[in-house]
Design a protein around this motif. Structure first.
Motif, PDB file in Angstrom:
ATOM      1  N   GLY A   1      11.979  30.098  11.585  1.00 46.15           N
ATOM      2  CA  GLY A   1      12.016  29.140  10.498  1.00 46.15           C
ATOM      3  C   GLY A   1      11.548  27.774  10.970  1.00 46.15           C
ATOM      4  O   GLY A   1      11.412  27.520  12.165  1.00 46.15           O
ATOM      5  N   ASN A   2      11.304  26.902  10.020  1.00 51.96           N
ATOM      6  CA  ASN A   2      10.894  25.538  10.326  1.00 51.96           C
ATOM      7  C   ASN A   2      11.180  24.662   9.125  1.00 51.96           C
ATOM      8  O   ASN A   2      11.441  25.162   8.032  1.00 51.96           O
ATOM      9  CB  ASN A   2       9.406  25.481  10.704  1.00 51.96           C
ATOM     10  N   GLY A   3      11.142  23.374   9.347  1.00 53.03           N
ATOM     11  CA  GLY A   3      11.384  22.456   8.245  1.00 53.03           C
ATOM     12  C   GLY A   3      11.052  21.029   8.607  1.00 53.03           C
ATOM     13  O   GLY A   3      10.836  20.698   9.773  1.00 53.03           O
ATOM     14  N   GLN A   4      11.006  20.204   7.601  1.00 52.20           N
ATOM     15  CA  GLN A   4      10.750  18.777   7.751  1.00 52.20           C
ATOM     16  C   GLN A   4      12.032  18.010   7.446  1.00 52.20           C
ATOM     17  O   GLN A   4      12.769  18.365   6.533  1.00 52.20           O
ATOM     18  CB  GLN A   4       9.651  18.331   6.789  1.00 52.20           C
ATOM     19  N   LEU A   5      12.266  16.955   8.212  1.00 49.99           N
ATOM     20  CA  LEU A   5      13.473  16.145   8.015  1.00 49.99           C
ATOM     21  C   LEU A   5      13.169  14.781   7.414  1.00 49.99           C
ATOM     22  O   LEU A   5      14.083  14.009   7.160  1.00 49.99           O
ATOM     23  CB  LEU A   5      14.195  15.947   9.348  1.00 49.99           C
ATOM     24  N   GLY A   6      11.913  14.460   7.218  1.00 50.36           N
ATOM     25  CA  GLY A   6      11.581  13.138   6.714  1.00 50.36           C
ATOM     26  C   GLY A   6      11.614  12.114   7.837  1.00 50.36           C
ATOM     27  O   GLY A   6      11.384  12.432   8.991  1.00 50.36           O
ATOM     28  N   LYS A   7      11.918  10.888   7.509  1.00 52.17           N
ATOM     29  CA  LYS A   7      11.915   9.808   8.502  1.00 52.17           C
ATOM     30  C   LYS A   7      13.183   9.872   9.345  1.00 52.17           C
ATOM     31  O   LYS A   7      14.200   9.256   9.030  1.00 52.17           O
ATOM     32  CB  LYS A   7      11.785   8.456   7.818  1.00 52.17           C
ATOM     33  N   ARG A   8      13.100  10.645  10.422  1.00 53.49           N
ATOM     34  CA  ARG A   8      14.205  10.812  11.364  1.00 53.49           C
ATOM     35  C   ARG A   8      13.652  10.692  12.773  1.00 53.49           C
ATOM     36  O   ARG A   8      12.445  10.678  12.986  1.00 53.49           O
ATOM     37  CB  ARG A   8      14.866  12.182  11.204  1.00 53.49           C
ATOM     38  N   GLU A   9      14.546  10.684  13.738  1.00 54.87           N
ATOM     39  CA  GLU A   9      14.155  10.654  15.145  1.00 54.87           C
ATOM     40  C   GLU A   9      13.889  12.072  15.635  1.00 54.87           C
ATOM     41  O   GLU A   9      14.400  13.038  15.065  1.00 54.87           O
ATOM     42  CB  GLU A   9      15.261  10.008  15.992  1.00 54.87           C
ATOM     43  N   VAL A  10      13.103  12.183  16.712  1.00 58.29           N
ATOM     44  CA  VAL A  10      12.793  13.500  17.267  1.00 58.29           C
ATOM     45  C   VAL A  10      14.078  14.208  17.719  1.00 58.29           C
ATOM     46  O   VAL A  10      14.182  15.432  17.636  1.00 58.29           O
ATOM     47  CB  VAL A  10      11.748  13.408  18.403  1.00 58.29           C
TER      48      VAL A  10
END
Length: 71
Positions: free
Chosen positions: A40-49
Motif C-alpha cells: 500500500g501507499n498514500g499521501q499525507l499532504g504537508k508533513r515531515e518525512v
C-alpha cells in the motif's frame, strides 16, 4: 534473504519520502514465504518525512497483523 526465513515469518518493508512541494508520502510491502501478500501507499499532504516513515511502518504492521494465520 526473504526466502531463507521460516514459513511462518512475515516480513514488512516500509518507506517514506518528501517531495519538493513539501508533501510527504509512504509505502509498504508485506511478504510471507518470499511472496508479496499485501502492499500500500498514500499521501499525507504537508508533513515531515518522519511522519511518512512512521505511517508506512504503522500501516505495514497493521497489514501484517491482519495477515497472520492462527496457530
Amino acid at each position: 534473504m526473504i526466502n531463507s526465513l521460516a514459513a511462518f515469518h512475515i516480513v514488512v518493508f516500509s518507506d517514506g519520502s518528501k517531495a519538493e512541494q513539501d508533501t510527504a508520502g509512504y509505502g509498504f510491502a508485506v511478504f510471507r514465504k518470499g511472496q508479496l501478500i499485501d502492499s500500500g501507499n498514500g499521501q499525507l499532504g504537508k508533513r515531515e518525512v518522519f511522519d511518512a516513515e512512521i505511517t508506512g511502518a504503522l500501516q505495514g504492521l497493521r497489514s501484517a497483523i491482519a495477515q497472520r494465520q492462527p496457530r
